[in-house]
Write a protein that holds these residues in place. Structure first.
Motif, PDB file in Angstrom:
ATOM      1  N   GLN A 278       0.797  -1.226   0.000  1.00 19.14           N
ATOM      2  CA  GLN A 278       0.000   0.000   0.000  1.00 19.14           C
ATOM      3  C   GLN A 278       0.834   1.284   0.000  1.00 19.14           C
ATOM      4  OE1 GLN A 278      -2.224   1.296   3.481  1.00 19.14           O
ATOM      5  NE2 GLN A 278      -4.068   1.488   2.254  1.00 19.14           N
ATOM      6  N   PRO A 279       1.860   1.438   0.851  1.00 22.59           N
ATOM      7  CA  PRO A 279       2.628   2.686   0.783  1.00 22.59           C
ATOM      8  C   PRO A 279       3.285   2.916  -0.573  1.00 22.59           C
ATOM      9  CG  PRO A 279       3.101   1.504   2.817  1.00 22.59           C
ATOM     10  CD  PRO A 279       2.307   0.572   1.960  1.00 22.59           C
ATOM     11  N   LEU A 280       3.751   1.843  -1.219  1.00 25.14           N
ATOM     12  CA  LEU A 280       4.359   1.984  -2.539  1.00 25.14           C
ATOM     13  C   LEU A 280       3.364   2.512  -3.555  1.00 25.14           C
ATOM     14  CD1 LEU A 280       6.282  -1.411  -2.531  1.00 25.14           C
ATOM     15  CD2 LEU A 280       7.358   0.846  -2.531  1.00 25.14           C
ATOM     16  N   VAL A 281       2.093   2.206  -3.349  1.00 28.08           N
ATOM     17  CA  VAL A 281       1.050   2.624  -4.281  1.00 28.08           C
ATOM     18  C   VAL A 281       0.527   4.014  -3.941  1.00 28.08           C
ATOM     19  CG1 VAL A 281      -1.223   2.041  -5.204  1.00 28.08           C
ATOM     20  CG2 VAL A 281       0.393   0.214  -4.641  1.00 28.08           C
ATOM     21  N   ILE A 282       0.203   4.235  -2.684  1.00 33.66           N
ATOM     22  CA  ILE A 282      -0.453   5.487  -2.275  1.00 33.66           C
ATOM     23  C   ILE A 282       0.503   6.679  -2.318  1.00 33.66           C
ATOM     24  CG2 ILE A 282      -1.409   6.632  -0.242  1.00 33.66           C
ATOM     25  CD1 ILE A 282      -3.107   4.384   0.327  1.00 33.66           C
ATOM     26  N   PHE A 283       1.787   6.451  -2.125  1.00 34.67           N
ATOM     27  CA  PHE A 283       2.743   7.552  -2.142  1.00 34.67           C
ATOM     28  C   PHE A 283       3.116   7.985  -3.557  1.00 34.67           C
ATOM     29  CE2 PHE A 283       4.814   6.385   2.230  1.00 34.67           C
ATOM     30  CZ  PHE A 283       3.550   6.438   2.805  1.00 34.67           C
ATOM     31  N   SER A 284       2.685   7.247  -4.576  1.00 35.24           N
ATOM     32  CA  SER A 284       3.167   7.463  -5.946  1.00 35.24           C
ATOM     33  C   SER A 284       2.448   8.550  -6.742  1.00 35.24           C
ATOM     34  CB  SER A 284       3.095   6.147  -6.733  1.00 35.24           C
ATOM     35  OG  SER A 284       3.930   5.165  -6.161  1.00 35.24           O
ATOM     36  N   PRO A 285       1.151   8.865  -6.505  1.00 36.23           N
ATOM     37  CA  PRO A 285       0.474   9.831  -7.383  1.00 36.23           C
ATOM     38  C   PRO A 285       1.172  11.173  -7.522  1.00 36.23           C
ATOM     39  CG  PRO A 285      -1.163   8.658  -6.100  1.00 36.23           C
ATOM     40  CD  PRO A 285       0.189   8.229  -5.581  1.00 36.23           C
ATOM     41  N   THR A 286       1.652  11.765  -6.430  1.00 36.92           N
ATOM     42  CA  THR A 286       2.313  13.070  -6.545  1.00 36.92           C
ATOM     43  C   THR A 286       3.603  12.964  -7.358  1.00 36.92           C
ATOM     44  OG1 THR A 286       3.336  12.666  -4.375  1.00 36.92           O
ATOM     45  CG2 THR A 286       1.344  14.000  -4.421  1.00 36.92           C
ATOM     46  N   LYS A 287       4.326  11.872  -7.180  1.00 37.64           N
ATOM     47  CA  LYS A 287       5.564  11.652  -7.937  1.00 37.64           C
ATOM     48  C   LYS A 287       5.262  11.510  -9.423  1.00 37.64           C
ATOM     49  CE  LYS A 287      10.091  10.680  -7.465  1.00 37.64           C
ATOM     50  NZ  LYS A 287      11.034  11.544  -6.727  1.00 37.64           N
ATOM     51  N   LEU A 288       4.247  10.725  -9.739  1.00 39.06           N
ATOM     52  CA  LEU A 288       3.865  10.527 -11.140  1.00 39.06           C
ATOM     53  C   LEU A 288       3.406  11.834 -11.773  1.00 39.06           C
ATOM     54  CD1 LEU A 288       3.104   8.715 -13.577  1.00 39.06           C
ATOM     55  CD2 LEU A 288       0.899   8.345 -12.476  1.00 39.06           C
ATOM     56  N   ALA A 289       2.565  12.577 -11.071  1.00 37.54           N
ATOM     57  CA  ALA A 289       2.058  13.834 -11.630  1.00 37.54           C
ATOM     58  C   ALA A 289       3.176  14.836 -11.862  1.00 37.54           C
ATOM     59  CB  ALA A 289       1.006  14.427 -10.694  1.00 37.54           C
ATOM     60  N   ALA A 290       4.146  14.887 -10.957  1.00 36.23           N
ATOM     61  CA  ALA A 290       5.227  15.862 -11.068  1.00 36.23           C
ATOM     62  C   ALA A 290       6.209  15.518 -12.184  1.00 36.23           C
ATOM     63  CB  ALA A 290       5.971  15.966  -9.740  1.00 36.23           C
ATOM     64  N   LEU A 291       6.451  14.237 -12.420  1.00 36.23           N
ATOM     65  CA  LEU A 291       7.481  13.820 -13.375  1.00 36.23           C
ATOM     66  C   LEU A 291       6.959  13.575 -14.781  1.00 36.23           C
ATOM     67  CD1 LEU A 291       9.598  11.346 -11.194  1.00 36.23           C
ATOM     68  CD2 LEU A 291      10.035  13.753 -11.676  1.00 36.23           C
ATOM     69  N   TRP A 292       5.667  13.283 -14.936  1.00 38.97           N
ATOM     70  CA  TRP A 292       5.147  12.868 -16.238  1.00 38.97           C
ATOM     71  C   TRP A 292       4.155  13.853 -16.852  1.00 38.97           C
ATOM     72  CZ3 TRP A 292       6.242   8.611 -19.349  1.00 38.97           C
ATOM     73  CH2 TRP A 292       7.136   7.689 -18.821  1.00 38.97           C
ATOM     74  N   PHE A 293       3.559  14.735 -16.056  1.00 39.36           N
ATOM     75  CA  PHE A 293       2.468  15.578 -16.559  1.00 39.36           C
ATOM     76  C   PHE A 293       2.859  17.051 -16.560  1.00 39.36           C
ATOM     77  CE2 PHE A 293       0.333  11.684 -15.636  1.00 39.36           C
ATOM     78  CZ  PHE A 293      -0.742  11.635 -16.518  1.00 39.36           C
ATOM     79  N   PRO A 294       2.345  17.824 -17.544  1.00 42.03           N
ATOM     80  CA  PRO A 294       2.615  19.271 -17.557  1.00 42.03           C
ATOM     81  C   PRO A 294       1.902  19.969 -16.416  1.00 42.03           C
ATOM     82  CG  PRO A 294       1.020  18.682 -19.254  1.00 42.03           C
ATOM     83  CD  PRO A 294       1.513  17.382 -18.680  1.00 42.03           C
ATOM     84  N   GLU A 295       2.248  21.217 -16.212  1.00 42.11           N
ATOM     85  CA  GLU A 295       1.730  21.961 -15.068  1.00 42.11           C
ATOM     86  C   GLU A 295       0.205  22.010 -15.055  1.00 42.11           C
ATOM     87  OE1 GLU A 295       3.252  23.246 -12.528  1.00 42.11           O
ATOM     88  OE2 GLU A 295       5.343  23.003 -13.118  1.00 42.11           O
TER      89      GLU A 295
ATOM     90  N   PRO B 137      -6.505  15.238  -3.198  1.00 46.20           N
ATOM     91  CA  PRO B 137      -5.443  15.503  -4.171  1.00 46.20           C
ATOM     92  C   PRO B 137      -4.916  16.922  -4.129  1.00 46.20           C
ATOM     93  CG  PRO B 137      -7.570  15.313  -5.266  1.00 46.20           C
ATOM     94  CD  PRO B 137      -7.787  14.919  -3.849  1.00 46.20           C
ATOM     95  N   VAL B 138      -5.772  17.874  -3.731  1.00 42.45           N
ATOM     96  CA  VAL B 138      -5.329  19.267  -3.651  1.00 42.45           C
ATOM     97  C   VAL B 138      -4.271  19.427  -2.564  1.00 42.45           C
ATOM     98  CG1 VAL B 138      -6.071  21.631  -3.158  1.00 42.45           C
ATOM     99  CG2 VAL B 138      -7.520  20.124  -4.520  1.00 42.45           C
ATOM    100  N   VAL B 139      -4.511  18.827  -1.404  1.00 48.46           N
ATOM    101  CA  VAL B 139      -3.534  18.913  -0.313  1.00 48.46           C
ATOM    102  C   VAL B 139      -2.237  18.201  -0.686  1.00 48.46           C
ATOM    103  CG1 VAL B 139      -3.072  18.200   2.065  1.00 48.46           C
ATOM    104  CG2 VAL B 139      -5.271  19.212   1.481  1.00 48.46           C
ATOM    105  N   MET B 140      -2.341  17.103  -1.419  1.00 43.24           N
ATOM    106  CA  MET B 140      -1.126  16.407  -1.850  1.00 43.24           C
ATOM    107  C   MET B 140      -0.269  17.306  -2.745  1.00 43.24           C
ATOM    108  SD  MET B 140      -0.915  13.426  -0.431  1.00 43.24           S
ATOM    109  CE  MET B 140      -1.498  14.335   1.002  1.00 43.24           C
ATOM    110  N   GLU B 141      -0.912  17.974  -3.686  1.00 47.43           N
ATOM    111  CA  GLU B 141      -0.180  18.904  -4.543  1.00 47.43           C
ATOM    112  C   GLU B 141       0.384  20.066  -3.729  1.00 47.43           C
ATOM    113  OE1 GLU B 141       0.720  19.407  -7.904  1.00 47.43           O
ATOM    114  OE2 GLU B 141       0.467  17.243  -7.849  1.00 47.43           O
TER     115      GLU B 141
END
Length: 437
Positions: free
Chosen positions: A139-156, A357-361
């Motif tokens: 679970q931590p490997l999965v739940i901690f990943s969205p912010t990393k994925l959004a920052a490295l793969w997606f435009p602003e 998701p807003v707080v994560m960002e």
């Protein structure tokens, strides 16, 4: 490497007059993460809606069955620190593949643990708990990943939306567990069939992650922040986070909120049943909580992507979530208020989940240059600790008031018979909730 990746080029995102390449492959990685997140949540709350059938089938107590869900929060605290280090050091690809394998192997061991055709020394609750613990480790490997994925793969202009989609796949899995676990298990308590079916999505996502994710980052960065990303060393990053006042405010309030939401999802049936509400109505409230949360997250994610008003959105939604939580605490103590309880559960989910998701960002933005996994992971770890604390507090309050509740319910229901938990009608339902699930 860039020449080979040109057919995968989706668009050129403009930021401050500079063009950044964005690749279609990002949607596949996002899809794999969503499927993995949903599968892991499905395995988490597999047994909560069918706790009675599980206890009877395995010959264990309801308290032992509850540990199949609680183990996720217990494991998240020590492994959370390891996961944040892995994501920031080894990258997204290794973390997602490892998480998918833990998820699949754990789901298979859970299934084997329910096969009575095996020798008695093999099948049973210990093997089932072993598999559940492996799923909890994923679970931590999965739940901690969205912010990393959004920052490295997606435009602003897509980061908040990508974070929202990946994060909301987790409550979607919880919703599926509440719907399909009772439906598949049925009154016969066919636990092996249930766990066998849940192995299928875990196996599919493991195959997709292992063969389909080819790198932790795209061939070229999608934004200026991704181009200049240079995370601090892990221990130094943790120190910076603990000294960051803005981040610590998020950690305190939102970490506590995660704990409240976790306990609400797991204990809603017990909260409502003591006031005469049926299990079906409790399940409906849980579904409304999740569905309206996903809808709210979709709207808010699109809004903050366009306006960039992260701070304002977080403050307003967290305030409204607190009001909804207080209203639910009051209304849930009243009898025969189904419409009001259902409406407040919907509002609680709409405002509470949408801010997630807003707080994560926001945690990533206010903690730069600390790695995305560290900033998001520490909040989840605090949420797991808060959830454990709420569960302990609930157990202590339940132990203190269990006998008075039983004495209060017995004379009015069931014709004065002792409450054994096997009686018919509402009395049996309510007694069962006192004891656990």
């Amino acid at each position: 490497m860039e020449d080979d990746a040109e057919p995968d080029l989706d668009e050129v995102a403009q930021q401050d007059g500079v063009g950044f390449k964005v690749y279609r492959r990002r949607w596949f990685v996002l899809f794999v993460l969503c499927l993995l997140n949903c599968s892991n949540a499905l395995l988490w709350l597999t047994f909560a809606p069918v706790a009675d059938q599980t206890a009877r089938y395995l010959g264990v107590s309801l308290d032992q069955v509850n540990w199949l869900s609680l183990v996720y929060m217990v494991v998240a605290i020590p492994l959370g620190f390891v996961t944040t280090w892995m994501l920031d050091t080894w990258g997204l690809r290794v973390s997602l593949i490892l998480g998918s394998w833990l998820n699949m192997v754990g789901s298979f061991l859970r299934y084997v643990g329910t096969l009575k055709c095996l020798p008695p020394a093999v099948w049973g609750f210990p093997l089932l708990m072993c598999g559940q613990t492996l799923c909890a480790a994923a679970q931590p490997l999965v739940i901690f990943s969205p912010t990393k994925l959004a920052a490295l793969w997606f435009p602003e202009h897509q980061r908040a939306t990508a974070n929202m989609i990946a994060s909301m796949s987790n409550p979607l899995g919880l919703l599926f567990a509440n719907i399909f676990s009772p439906l598949i298990t049925g009154s016969a308590g066919n636990l092996p069939l249930l766990l066998g079916i849940y192995v299928i999505p875990a196996s599919i996502v493991c195959l997709l992650a292992t063969l389909g994710i080819r790198g932790s980052v795209p061939p070229s960065p999608p934004s200026a922040s991704a181009e200049t990303s240079n995370s601090e060393p892990f221990l130094q990053g943790i120190k910076l986070l603990l000294r960051n006042k803005q981040y610590m405010v998020l950690l305190l309030f939102f970490g506590t909120g995660i704990g409240v939401f976790t306990c609400f999802s797991s204990l809603l049936e017990q909260i409502l049943c003591v006031r005469g509400y049926t299990n079906d109505f409790s399940g409906l409230c849980g579904a409304l909580f999740i569905v309206f949360g996903i809808v709210g997250a979709a709207f808010l994610g699109l809004y903050v992507d366009r306006t960039k008003k992260f701070m304002e959105a977080a403050k307003i939604n967290m305030s409204l979530s607190a009001l909804a939580c207080a209203a639910l605490a009051v209304v849930s103590q009243m009898r025969d208020q189904k419409a009001t309880v259902a409406a407040i559960c919907s509002l609680f989910g709409f405002f509470g989940f949408s801010v997630f998701p807003v707080v994560m960002e926001l945690s990533v933005e206010c903690s730069y240059p600390v790695g995305e996994a560290s900033s998001a992971g520490l909040i989840f770890i605090s949420g797991a600790g808060a959830g454990d604390g709420w569960f302990v507090l609930h157990g202590l309050l339940l132990l203190r008031h269990r006998i008075p509740h039983k004495l209060q319910e017995a004379p009015g229901r069931g014709g004065g018979r002792p409450e054994s938990g096997r009686g018919g009608g509402q009395s049996g339902e309510r007694t069962r909730c006192h004891g656990g699930k």
